[in-house]
Motif scaffolding. Structure first.
Motif, PDB file in Angstrom:
ATOM      1  N   PHE A 100       0.841  -1.190   0.000  1.00  0.00           N
ATOM      2  CA  PHE A 100       0.000   0.000   0.000  1.00  0.00           C
ATOM      3  C   PHE A 100       0.880   1.245   0.000  1.00  0.00           C
ATOM      4  CE2 PHE A 100      -2.817  -3.265   1.476  1.00  0.00           C
ATOM      5  CZ  PHE A 100      -4.062  -2.906   0.992  1.00  0.00           C
ATOM      6  N   ASP A 101       0.357   2.300  -0.599  1.00  0.00           N
ATOM      7  CA  ASP A 101       1.069   3.567  -0.588  1.00  0.00           C
ATOM      8  C   ASP A 101       1.041   4.203   0.798  1.00  0.00           C
ATOM      9  OD1 ASP A 101       1.634   3.796  -3.534  1.00  0.00           O
ATOM     10  OD2 ASP A 101      -0.548   3.709  -3.602  1.00  0.00           O
ATOM     11  N   GLY A 102      -0.102   4.137   1.453  1.00  0.00           N
ATOM     12  CA  GLY A 102      -0.245   4.759   2.761  1.00  0.00           C
ATOM     13  C   GLY A 102      -1.101   3.931   3.694  1.00  0.00           C
ATOM     14  N   LEU A 103      -0.843   4.075   4.988  1.00  0.00           N
ATOM     15  CA  LEU A 103      -1.632   3.432   6.028  1.00  0.00           C
ATOM     16  C   LEU A 103      -1.923   4.468   7.101  1.00  0.00           C
ATOM     17  CD1 LEU A 103      -2.804   1.021   7.724  1.00  0.00           C
ATOM     18  CD2 LEU A 103      -0.458   0.626   8.532  1.00  0.00           C
ATOM     19  N   ILE A 104      -3.189   4.582   7.499  1.00  0.00           N
ATOM     20  CA  ILE A 104      -3.580   5.431   8.617  1.00  0.00           C
ATOM     21  C   ILE A 104      -4.084   4.524   9.733  1.00  0.00           C
ATOM     22  CG2 ILE A 104      -5.168   7.220   9.422  1.00  0.00           C
ATOM     23  CD1 ILE A 104      -5.271   8.231   6.513  1.00  0.00           C
ATOM     24  N   ILE A 105      -3.520   4.685  10.924  1.00  0.00           N
ATOM     25  CA  ILE A 105      -4.003   3.954  12.100  1.00  0.00           C
ATOM     26  C   ILE A 105      -4.634   4.977  13.026  1.00  0.00           C
ATOM     27  CG2 ILE A 105      -3.431   2.395  13.983  1.00  0.00           C
ATOM     28  CD1 ILE A 105      -0.991   1.496  12.455  1.00  0.00           C
ATOM     29  N   THR A 106      -5.913   4.825  13.292  1.00  0.00           N
ATOM     30  CA  THR A 106      -6.656   5.822  14.056  1.00  0.00           C
ATOM     31  C   THR A 106      -6.373   5.701  15.546  1.00  0.00           C
ATOM     32  OG1 THR A 106      -8.633   4.515  14.569  1.00  0.00           O
ATOM     33  CG2 THR A 106      -8.513   5.514  12.368  1.00  0.00           C
ATOM     34  N   GLY A 107      -6.924   6.648  16.285  1.00  0.00           N
ATOM     35  CA  GLY A 107      -6.886   6.563  17.733  1.00  0.00           C
ATOM     36  C   GLY A 107      -7.802   5.461  18.230  1.00  0.00           C
ATOM     37  N   ALA A 108      -7.797   5.270  19.543  1.00  0.00           N
ATOM     38  CA  ALA A 108      -8.639   4.265  20.194  1.00  0.00           C
ATOM     39  C   ALA A 108      -8.870   4.718  21.631  1.00  0.00           C
ATOM     40  CB  ALA A 108      -7.977   2.890  20.166  1.00  0.00           C
ATOM     41  N   PRO A 109     -10.031   4.405  22.214  1.00  0.00           N
ATOM     42  CA  PRO A 109     -10.327   4.841  23.589  1.00  0.00           C
ATOM     43  C   PRO A 109      -9.643   3.940  24.621  1.00  0.00           C
ATOM     44  CG  PRO A 109     -12.177   3.608  22.719  1.00  0.00           C
ATOM     45  CD  PRO A 109     -11.172   3.713  21.590  1.00  0.00           C
ATOM     46  N   LEU A 110      -8.315   3.922  24.595  1.00  0.00           N
ATOM     47  CA  LEU A 110      -7.543   3.007  25.432  1.00  0.00           C
ATOM     48  C   LEU A 110      -6.481   3.746  26.244  1.00  0.00           C
ATOM     49  CD1 LEU A 110      -7.052   0.215  22.738  1.00  0.00           C
ATOM     50  CD2 LEU A 110      -8.587   0.116  24.700  1.00  0.00           C
ATOM     51  N   GLY A 111      -6.735   5.036  26.502  1.00  0.00           N
ATOM     52  CA  GLY A 111      -5.730   5.859  27.142  1.00  0.00           C
ATOM     53  C   GLY A 111      -5.291   5.386  28.512  1.00  0.00           C
ATOM     54  N   LEU A 112      -6.163   4.704  29.258  1.00  0.00           N
ATOM     55  CA  LEU A 112      -5.827   4.260  30.611  1.00  0.00           C
ATOM     56  C   LEU A 112      -5.535   2.763  30.685  1.00  0.00           C
ATOM     57  CD1 LEU A 112      -8.428   6.362  32.656  1.00  0.00           C
ATOM     58  CD2 LEU A 112      -5.999   6.825  32.275  1.00  0.00           C
ATOM     59  N   VAL A 113      -5.429   2.134  29.504  1.00  0.00           N
ATOM     60  CA  VAL A 113      -5.173   0.687  29.455  1.00  0.00           C
ATOM     61  C   VAL A 113      -3.705   0.460  29.098  1.00  0.00           C
ATOM     62  CG1 VAL A 113      -5.825  -1.495  28.374  1.00  0.00           C
ATOM     63  CG2 VAL A 113      -7.550   0.307  28.700  1.00  0.00           C
ATOM     64  N   GLN A 114      -3.031  -0.386  29.850  1.00  0.00           N
ATOM     65  CA  GLN A 114      -1.643  -0.722  29.533  1.00  0.00           C
ATOM     66  C   GLN A 114      -1.598  -1.537  28.241  1.00  0.00           C
ATOM     67  OE1 GLN A 114       1.070   0.471  31.208  1.00  0.00           O
ATOM     68  NE2 GLN A 114      -0.498   1.658  32.305  1.00  0.00           N
ATOM     69  N   PHE A 115      -0.524  -1.353  27.476  1.00  0.00           N
ATOM     70  CA  PHE A 115      -0.439  -2.026  26.188  1.00  0.00           C
ATOM     71  C   PHE A 115      -0.664  -3.532  26.309  1.00  0.00           C
ATOM     72  CE2 PHE A 115       2.537   1.596  24.866  1.00  0.00           C
ATOM     73  CZ  PHE A 115       1.518   2.266  24.201  1.00  0.00           C
ATOM     74  N   GLU A 116      -0.039  -4.157  27.292  1.00  0.00           N
ATOM     75  CA  GLU A 116      -0.140  -5.610  27.425  1.00  0.00           C
ATOM     76  C   GLU A 116      -1.552  -6.070  27.761  1.00  0.00           C
ATOM     77  OE1 GLU A 116       1.623  -3.994  31.327  1.00  0.00           O
ATOM     78  OE2 GLU A 116       1.829  -3.645  29.160  1.00  0.00           O
ATOM     79  N   ASN A 117      -2.421  -5.134  28.190  1.00  0.00           N
ATOM     80  CA  ASN A 117      -3.797  -5.482  28.520  1.00  0.00           C
ATOM     81  C   ASN A 117      -4.778  -5.167  27.384  1.00  0.00           C
ATOM     82  OD1 ASN A 117      -3.054  -6.358  31.112  1.00  0.00           O
ATOM     83  ND2 ASN A 117      -3.233  -4.290  31.952  1.00  0.00           N
ATOM     84  N   VAL A 118      -4.273  -4.591  26.305  1.00  0.00           N
ATOM     85  CA  VAL A 118      -5.126  -4.340  25.134  1.00  0.00           C
ATOM     86  C   VAL A 118      -5.380  -5.679  24.452  1.00  0.00           C
ATOM     87  CG1 VAL A 118      -5.268  -3.217  22.876  1.00  0.00           C
ATOM     88  CG2 VAL A 118      -4.279  -1.996  24.835  1.00  0.00           C
ATOM     89  N   ILE A 119      -6.628  -6.035  24.278  1.00  0.00           N
ATOM     90  CA  ILE A 119      -6.982  -7.374  23.815  1.00  0.00           C
ATOM     91  C   ILE A 119      -6.391  -7.694  22.442  1.00  0.00           C
ATOM     92  CG2 ILE A 119      -9.171  -6.669  22.745  1.00  0.00           C
ATOM     93  CD1 ILE A 119     -10.350  -9.324  23.842  1.00  0.00           C
ATOM     94  N   TYR A 120      -6.202  -6.684  21.609  1.00  0.00           N
ATOM     95  CA  TYR A 120      -5.662  -6.932  20.266  1.00  0.00           C
ATOM     96  C   TYR A 120      -4.222  -6.443  20.117  1.00  0.00           C
ATOM     97  CZ  TYR A 120      -7.529  -2.141  19.666  1.00  0.00           C
ATOM     98  OH  TYR A 120      -7.849  -0.808  19.817  1.00  0.00           O
ATOM     99  N   TRP A 121      -3.495  -6.294  21.216  1.00  0.00           N
ATOM    100  CA  TRP A 121      -2.148  -5.709  21.154  1.00  0.00           C
ATOM    101  C   TRP A 121      -1.212  -6.499  20.239  1.00  0.00           C
ATOM    102  CZ3 TRP A 121       0.260  -1.473  21.305  1.00  0.00           C
ATOM    103  CH2 TRP A 121       1.643  -1.405  21.502  1.00  0.00           C
ATOM    104  N   GLU A 122      -1.188  -7.818  20.379  1.00  0.00           N
ATOM    105  CA  GLU A 122      -0.283  -8.618  19.549  1.00  0.00           C
ATOM    106  C   GLU A 122      -0.650  -8.503  18.068  1.00  0.00           C
ATOM    107  OE1 GLU A 122       0.028 -12.612  20.884  1.00  0.00           O
ATOM    108  OE2 GLU A 122       0.938 -12.084  22.815  1.00  0.00           O
ATOM    109  N   HIS A 123      -1.931  -8.456  17.789  1.00  0.00           N
ATOM    110  CA  HIS A 123      -2.369  -8.318  16.392  1.00  0.00           C
ATOM    111  C   HIS A 123      -1.959  -6.959  15.838  1.00  0.00           C
ATOM    112  CE1 HIS A 123      -5.858  -8.983  13.302  1.00  0.00           C
ATOM    113  NE2 HIS A 123      -4.668  -9.087  12.763  1.00  0.00           N
TER     114      HIS A 123
END
Length: 313
Positions: A100-123
């Motif tokens: 792809f020429d470009g990729l945009i990754i949007t925000g997410a309402p996860l400001g108070l969640v640690q990365f390792e606790n984000v359900i889709y972090w590995e994905h």
């Protein structure tokens, strides 16, 4: 030139009402040009609202843009109809063998969640790693910017004690950088986040070009030297009422949020807010498409290679 989106995407009717040139797939298929291929990974709950906001900004370009929408997983959504997701969104497995020429990754309402606790972090990590080999330039927005800094620079999550919400003044740096072409020396942009992006911290721990900062909100815009990774910590895509809806939502959930600063006239939530960041948002996306994507990407995406990219403007 138009953006190309699926014929029945709800955003098409909204954008037409705003006199934005939208080309449906049925018409675009008859044109013999090479459009830019831009993928949007939409992590926001209200996907129809968010995709419309980003499509609006992407439309302000002389380039024809072929948009594809990506979802992070197949979990049911509370805020977006399943039919919409099934009709217009792709799974990563369907695009991972393409460039792809470009990729945009949007925000997410996860400001108070640690990365390792984000359900889709590995994905998400897998998608960001894939982008290094398959995408010319990636634009990380708000929470995605913090996730991108974790992946690329192993920076830990830095969280503010209180949510940063409102419209803030910013100053530009590196005034001749392509992403800042046409920017005024100062400009306004909305923020809605818990993440902390201190200029000093990023200067000490990364080699990023820090392009715009706020005395209150910290770093707003930064880029790698080769412009293949661009970080926007605020929300230039927001509609005039988006911060208002977030404020009312938080009030309804008993969170006692502060009134978004410099947003309501006289700081009174009873007054309708006035958008003061649209021109900057459109210019930022036009510059990204032109200088970070179009000017850098190979004509034949099958020939994608790290050697195509330089650190020169």
């Amino acid at each position: 030139m138009p953006i190309k989106i699926p014929d029945q995407l709800p955003a098409s009717d909204v954008l037409r009402q705003e006199n934005i040139f939208v080309m449906l797939e049925s018409r675009a298929s008859t044109q013999g040009i090479r459009p830019l291929k831009v993928l949007i990974l939409n992590l926001m709950p209200k996907k129809i609202e968010t995709e419309t906001q980003f499509l609006r900004l992407l439309s302000n370009s002389p380039l024809q843009i072929d948009i594809e929408l990506l979802r992070i997983d197949d979990r049911p959504s509370k805020n977006t109809p399943t039919e919409h997701l099934n009709n217009f969104y792709r799974q990563f497995e369907a695009v991972k063998n393409r460039n792809f020429d470009g990729l945009i990754i949007t925000g997410a309402p996860l400001g108070l969640v640690q990365f390792e606790n984000v359900i889709y972090w590995e994905h998400l990590q897998a998608i960001m790693a894939w982008a290094k080999e398959h995408v010319t330039s990636t634009l990380y927005v708000c929470w995605a910017a913090q996730a991108g800094l974790k992946l690329l620079y192993d920076l830990p999550k830095r969280t503010l004690k209180e949510k940063l919400s409102g419209v803030y003044h910013h100053q530009i740096h590196h005034c001749f950088h392509p992403l800042l072409r046409g920017f005024d020396d100062t400009f306004l942009a909305p923020h809605s986040r818990y993440a902390d992006f201190s200029p000093q911290y990023l200067q000490e721990h990364t080699d990023l070009d820090i392009l715009a900062t706020s005395d209150v909100a910290g770093v707003y815009l930064a880029s790698t030297k080769d412009k293949r990774n661009v970080f926007v910590t605020g929300h230039p895509e927001y509609d005039a009422l988006t911060l208002h809806h977030e404020y009312i939502r938080d009030l309804g959930e008993g969170m006692e949020p502060s009134i978004p600063v410099h947003y309501y006239p006289n700081d009174n939530p009873d007054n309708p807010p006035v958008a003061s960041w649209r021109s900057h948002g459109h210019l930022l996306f036009s510059n990204w498409l032109n200088y970070c994507v179009y000017q850098q990407t190979p004509y034949d995406l099958d020939q994608f290679s790290e050697e195509n990219f330089t650190k020169d403007d």
